[in-house]
Design an enzyme around this catalytic site. Structure first.
Site, PDB file in Angstrom:
ATOM      1  N   ARG A  50      48.496  40.098  42.769  1.00 48.13           N
ATOM      2  CA  ARG A  50      48.193  39.277  43.962  1.00 48.13           C
ATOM      3  C   ARG A  50      46.691  39.029  44.072  1.00 48.13           C
ATOM      4  NH1 ARG A  50      50.184  41.358  49.748  1.00 48.13           N
ATOM      5  NH2 ARG A  50      48.459  42.806  49.438  1.00 48.13           N
ATOM      6  N   ARG A 103      28.619  27.520  42.593  1.00 48.25           N
ATOM      7  CA  ARG A 103      28.075  27.519  41.219  1.00 48.25           C
ATOM      8  C   ARG A 103      26.777  28.314  41.137  1.00 48.25           C
ATOM      9  NH1 ARG A 103      28.019  21.159  40.375  1.00 48.25           N
ATOM     10  NH2 ARG A 103      26.961  21.529  42.352  1.00 48.25           N
ATOM     11  N   LYS A 149      44.761  36.195  50.029  1.00 45.25           N
ATOM     12  CA  LYS A 149      44.214  37.331  50.766  1.00 45.25           C
ATOM     13  C   LYS A 149      42.691  37.274  50.613  1.00 45.25           C
ATOM     14  CE  LYS A 149      45.283  42.204  51.596  1.00 45.25           C
ATOM     15  NZ  LYS A 149      45.424  42.158  53.041  1.00 45.25           N
ATOM     16  N   GLU A 182      53.663  35.563  60.847  1.00 40.75           N
ATOM     17  CA  GLU A 182      53.504  36.998  60.559  1.00 40.75           C
ATOM     18  C   GLU A 182      52.643  37.585  61.658  1.00 40.75           C
ATOM     19  OE1 GLU A 182      51.115  37.740  57.024  1.00 40.75           O
ATOM     20  OE2 GLU A 182      49.868  36.002  57.415  1.00 40.75           O
TER      21      GLU A 182
HETATM   22  N1  PMP Z   1      50.012  40.022  56.458  1.00 42.18           N
HETATM   23  C1  PMP Z   1      48.679  40.154  56.530  1.00 42.18           C
HETATM   24  C2  PMP Z   1      47.894  39.104  57.205  1.00 42.18           C
HETATM   25  C3  PMP Z   1      48.047  41.269  55.953  1.00 42.18           C
HETATM   26  O1  PMP Z   1      46.724  41.396  56.009  1.00 42.18           O
HETATM   27  C4  PMP Z   1      48.838  42.256  55.315  1.00 42.18           C
HETATM   28  C5  PMP Z   1      48.189  43.442  54.662  1.00 42.18           C
HETATM   29  N2  PMP Z   1      47.573  44.310  55.571  1.00 42.18           N
HETATM   30  C6  PMP Z   1      50.227  42.091  55.302  1.00 42.18           C
HETATM   31  C7  PMP Z   1      50.785  40.951  55.860  1.00 42.18           C
HETATM   32  C8  PMP Z   1      51.130  43.098  54.634  1.00 42.18           C
HETATM   33  O2  PMP Z   1      50.952  43.036  53.251  1.00 42.18           O
HETATM   34  P1  PMP Z   1      51.147  44.306  52.295  1.00 42.18           P
HETATM   35  O3  PMP Z   1      52.516  44.788  52.535  1.00 42.18           O
HETATM   36  O4  PMP Z   1      50.946  43.775  50.926  1.00 42.18           O
HETATM   37  O5  PMP Z   1      50.127  45.308  52.696  1.00 42.18           O
END
Ligand code: PMP
Length: 290
Positions: A50, A103, A149, A182
């Site tokens: 990832r 750059r 991320k 989320e």
């Molecule tokens: N959503 C967000 C915005 C996150 O930052 C995270 C990680 N802290 C997650 C979901 C959960 O991801 P993971 O299970 O890979 O930690």
């Protein structure tokens, strides 16, 4: 404490980056939050994949091979003698000038911090969380895709501030057109009619490693699963709700916007998944010895 910084292990006070680093000036970089359980780095390969996907999405070339990144994580854990740890892996665009132009940044900065894990208090797992819906909408996937991320977490931080002001731990973030995406640092699941449901990540959410692990676990346990677009009303009327994340693992939610879920108690399927999750953290990952 030893920190891995661009190829070397250095003492914590010597682990410094330049004020010209674009990671700091513009949030131009990517990161991972990983955990090790009893000398096993849980799903390390998935986290590394990832990280490299996030980097590719922002056209940042990580200056080392995935296998070497894995070795660097293990080396840092060993140097700090940590059996159980929280691992923060960061790659920034590197040192540039005051302009945006990537750059100008000749070498990405890579650092790895391994520290003791600070867990949520036990009550959260026993009694469940009360959370709110944030007014701050999740970033548009066509502007800054939440699948990346990146070090640019202001969108999440603004929603987190709302959660804190409301006296809660987490906030649900909706898309611009009011679908559940989320939480600020966790993915969200509901149980409805004995089925496990979560929004597709394409709606605007991170492809959580814990999310994936929970889906696989549910399938192993014969629990029905579906990815489906959800509105906040679907959450208000759900039988059970829980959040997933590397730090939180699986944490039940018992109240949203002051509305009780499952009579204000963690549900049975959630409790079963929480219990079973413990066993998968013992086998899925990269082992090391101290
Ligand atoms: N959503 C967000 C915005 C996150 O930052 C995270 C990680 N802290 C997650 C979901 C959960 O991801 P993971 O299970 O890979 O930690």
């Amino acid at each position: 404490m030893k920190i891995y910084l661009s190829g070397k292990l250095v003492d914590k006070d010597k682990a410094v980056v330049s004020v010209f680093d674009h990671g700091l000036l513009y949030g131009d970089g990517v990161f991972e939050g990983i955990r090790s359980y009893n000398c096993l780095v849980f799903k390390l390969k998935d986290h590394i994949d990832r990280l490299y996907r996030s980097a590719e999405a922002i056209e940042l070339k990580i200056p080392m091979a995935k296998a070497d990144m894995i070795k660097a994580v293990v080396k840092t854990l060993k140097a700090n003698g940590l059996k159980d740890a929280y691992i923060r892996l960061v790659v920034t665009r590197g040192v540039g000038d005051l302009g945006l132009d990537p750059r100008k940044c000749k070498a990405p900065t890579v650092f790895i911090i391994t520290d003791k894990i600070s867990l949520y208090p036990k009550e959260f797992y026993r009694d469940g969380l009360a959370i709110i819906t944030a007014k701050t909408k999740r970033n548009l996937t066509t502007a800054l895709d939440p699948k990346i991320k990146s070090l640019n977490y202001l969108n999440n931080i603004l929603a987190k501030i709302e959660a804190i002001k409301a006296g809660t731990q987490e906030a649900i973030m909706l898309t611009y057109n009011d679908y559940v995406a989320e939480c600020t640092g966790d993915n969200i699941f509901i149980i409805s009619g004995k089925k496990l449901i979560t929004p597709p990540v394409d709606v605007g959410a991170l492809e959580g490693i814990t999310r994936d692990a929970v889906i696989t676990l549910a399938q192993m346990l014969g629990i029905g699963f579906e990815e489906k677009m959800l509105k906040i009303e679907d959450l208000y009327t759900a039988d059970e709700i829980f959040l997933t994340g590397t730090a939180a693992e699986i944490v039940p939610v018992v109240m949203i916007d002051k509305r009780r879920i499952n009579g204000g108690k963690p549900g049975d399927i959630t409790k079963r998944l929480m219990e079973e999750f413990k066993s998968i953290t013992k086998t899925n990952g990269v082992k090391y010895e101290l």
